[in-house]
Scaffold this motif. Structure first.
Motif, PDB file in Angstrom:
ATOM      1  N   ALA A 198      35.744  40.242  49.734  1.00  0.00           N
ATOM      2  CA  ALA A 198      37.038  39.852  49.198  1.00  0.00           C
ATOM      3  C   ALA A 198      36.994  39.589  47.694  1.00  0.00           C
ATOM      4  O   ALA A 198      37.986  39.806  46.988  1.00  0.00           O
ATOM      5  N   GLN A 199      35.859  39.134  47.194  1.00  0.00           N
ATOM      6  CA  GLN A 199      35.783  38.695  45.795  1.00  0.00           C
ATOM      7  C   GLN A 199      35.055  39.667  44.878  1.00  0.00           C
ATOM      8  O   GLN A 199      35.083  39.494  43.649  1.00  0.00           O
ATOM      9  N   ALA A 200      34.403  40.669  45.430  1.00  0.00           N
ATOM     10  CA  ALA A 200      33.499  41.494  44.630  1.00  0.00           C
ATOM     11  C   ALA A 200      34.190  42.122  43.427  1.00  0.00           C
ATOM     12  O   ALA A 200      33.654  42.101  42.304  1.00  0.00           O
ATOM     13  N   ALA A 201      35.375  42.693  43.615  1.00  0.00           N
ATOM     14  CA  ALA A 201      36.031  43.407  42.520  1.00  0.00           C
ATOM     15  C   ALA A 201      36.303  42.488  41.333  1.00  0.00           C
ATOM     16  O   ALA A 201      36.038  42.850  40.176  1.00  0.00           O
ATOM     17  N   GLU A 202      36.803  41.287  41.589  1.00  0.00           N
ATOM     18  CA  GLU A 202      37.110  40.362  40.500  1.00  0.00           C
ATOM     19  C   GLU A 202      35.837  39.841  39.844  1.00  0.00           C
ATOM     20  O   GLU A 202      35.767  39.721  38.608  1.00  0.00           O
ATOM     21  N   ARG A 203      34.830  39.519  40.642  1.00  0.00           N
ATOM     22  CA  ARG A 203      33.575  39.052  40.048  1.00  0.00           C
ATOM     23  C   ARG A 203      32.912  40.164  39.232  1.00  0.00           C
ATOM     24  O   ARG A 203      32.342  39.899  38.165  1.00  0.00           O
ATOM     25  N   LEU A 204      32.950  41.397  39.700  1.00  0.00           N
ATOM     26  CA  LEU A 204      32.400  42.507  38.935  1.00  0.00           C
ATOM     27  C   LEU A 204      33.172  42.699  37.620  1.00  0.00           C
ATOM     28  O   LEU A 204      32.574  42.999  36.572  1.00  0.00           O
ATOM     29  N   ARG A 205      34.465  42.506  37.670  1.00  0.00           N
ATOM     30  CA  ARG A 205      35.269  42.614  36.445  1.00  0.00           C
ATOM     31  C   ARG A 205      34.830  41.560  35.443  1.00  0.00           C
ATOM     32  O   ARG A 205      34.643  41.855  34.251  1.00  0.00           O
ATOM     33  N   ARG A 206      34.657  40.342  35.901  1.00  0.00           N
ATOM     34  CA  ARG A 206      34.252  39.262  35.005  1.00  0.00           C
ATOM     35  C   ARG A 206      32.821  39.475  34.486  1.00  0.00           C
ATOM     36  O   ARG A 206      32.473  39.011  33.401  1.00  0.00           O
ATOM     37  N   ALA A 207      32.010  40.140  35.297  1.00  0.00           N
ATOM     38  CA  ALA A 207      30.642  40.428  34.885  1.00  0.00           C
ATOM     39  C   ALA A 207      30.548  41.647  33.970  1.00  0.00           C
ATOM     40  O   ALA A 207      29.466  41.930  33.433  1.00  0.00           O
ATOM     41  N   ASN A 208      31.649  42.358  33.816  1.00  0.00           N
ATOM     42  CA  ASN A 208      31.640  43.606  33.052  1.00  0.00           C
ATOM     43  C   ASN A 208      30.580  44.562  33.613  1.00  0.00           C
ATOM     44  O   ASN A 208      29.809  45.169  32.866  1.00  0.00           O
ATOM     45  N   ALA A 209      30.567  44.647  34.944  1.00  0.00           N
ATOM     46  CA  ALA A 209      29.523  45.430  35.623  1.00  0.00           C
ATOM     47  C   ALA A 209      30.133  46.647  36.317  1.00  0.00           C
ATOM     48  O   ALA A 209      31.236  46.588  36.830  1.00  0.00           O
TER      49      ALA A 209
END
Length: 306
Positions: free
Chosen positions: A295-306
């Protein structure tokens, strides 16, 4: 556990290094380490820990001893690390009591971040050999070409049960972590609710000093910001709670993270969650951590610039 079921080496080890043999077993547990709570013949209660000797234990116990000497809320080691065959063994004081703080709200995140900031501040003044290799759940810096570090008991299982999105998330998070090039520091890499005890609103004990690691500060803080609410099977805190943890940590330490450090923090929260979710999938465990990660991967990846 009855006394006669203790490992053969343990009574003599207690006599040699603690001055008394065990006369009672308070508790016994086994995860990464074998842990025995023992009552000795002179009435003292102690904890003896034994784990496979991979070279990490001496640094971990030495750092724990320094913090205990300074009055930090942790058990005081009673012995240095002693080799027993293939095991690294030490004893520490028994520090019972306190309660697990349950919940994953931003308010609880801030309380946990305050403890973690104090812990990291104390460790900044401790000089020990880096406790390498790092614990596997923060070992994104392993030298294998694949995503995960080599772990025999996991690698022998069917990898098809691990969702592809989980592997992709770990790959992207690891890539961001490895590209950062930040300096490493000493820190606690298993900062979960189950490893803390609280009394009267204050932390009473931080446990699991076997899990110290040598990674960038921002990565260790990020891992803690995702894992702090795990009171049983590993889970991933809500994004707003991880954000509250990161903000509170920086406020208390009096230093704002750079943009790169913030990205690394978010990437580390993902990699640790992915590692744990993979282990749960391979071992048939609870899917809660994996569900939260999806559920959270896309937003966390965005914040990580990954």
């Amino acid at each position: 556990m009855p006394l006669d079921e203790l490992p053969n080496w343990l009574p003599a080890w207690c006599l040699d290094h603690l001055g008394g043999e065990p006369v009672g077993v308070l508790f016994q547990s086994q995860q990464v380490s074998l842990v025995f709570g023992l009552r000795l013949a002179d009435g003292r209660d102690v904890v003896v820990k034994a784990r496979a000797d991979d070279g990490r234990a001496s640094s971990c116990v030495a750092a724990q001893a320094r913090l205990a000497e300074r009055g930090f809320s942790c058990a005081r080691p009673l012995t240095p690390v002693v080799g027993v065959g293939a095991l690294a063994v030490h004893a520490e004081e028994f520090r019972p009591g306190g309660e697990v703080l349950h919940g994953n709200s931003p308010d609880i995140a801030v309380r946990c971040a305050e403890v973690f900031a104090g812990l990291m501040g104390e460790l900044a003044g401790v000089s020990v050999a880096p406790p390498l290799p790092n614990p596997p759940w923060v070992r994104w810096d392993h030298l294998d070409s694949r995503v995960w570090p080599a772990i025999d008991f996991l690698d022998s299982r069917d990898p098809s049960v691990v969702p592809e999105h989980l592997v992709e998330t770990a790959e992207r998070a690891r890539g961001r972590l490895l590209a950062a090039g930040l300096p490493c520091v000493l820190g606690h890499a298993d900062f979960e609710a189950q490893n803390l005890r609280w009394q009267g609103g204050q932390v009473w004990a931080v446990h699991d000093w076997d899990s110290l690691a040598w990674q960038p500060e921002a990565a260790l803080v990020g891992a803690a910001s995702g894992a702090f609410a795990s009171a049983g099977p590993p889970t991933l805190a809500p994004i707003e709670s991880s954000e509250a943890f990161l903000v509170a940590y920086q406020d208390i330490r009096g230093r704002l993270f750079t943009a790169v450090e913030l990205e690394v923090a978010w990437a580390a929260s993902l990699w640790m969650a992915a590692y744990n979710a993979r282990e749960m999938a391979l071992c048939g465990g609870a899917p809660a951590g994996g569900d939260a990660l999806r559920a959270q991967a896309a937003e966390r990846l965005r914040r990580a610039n990954a």
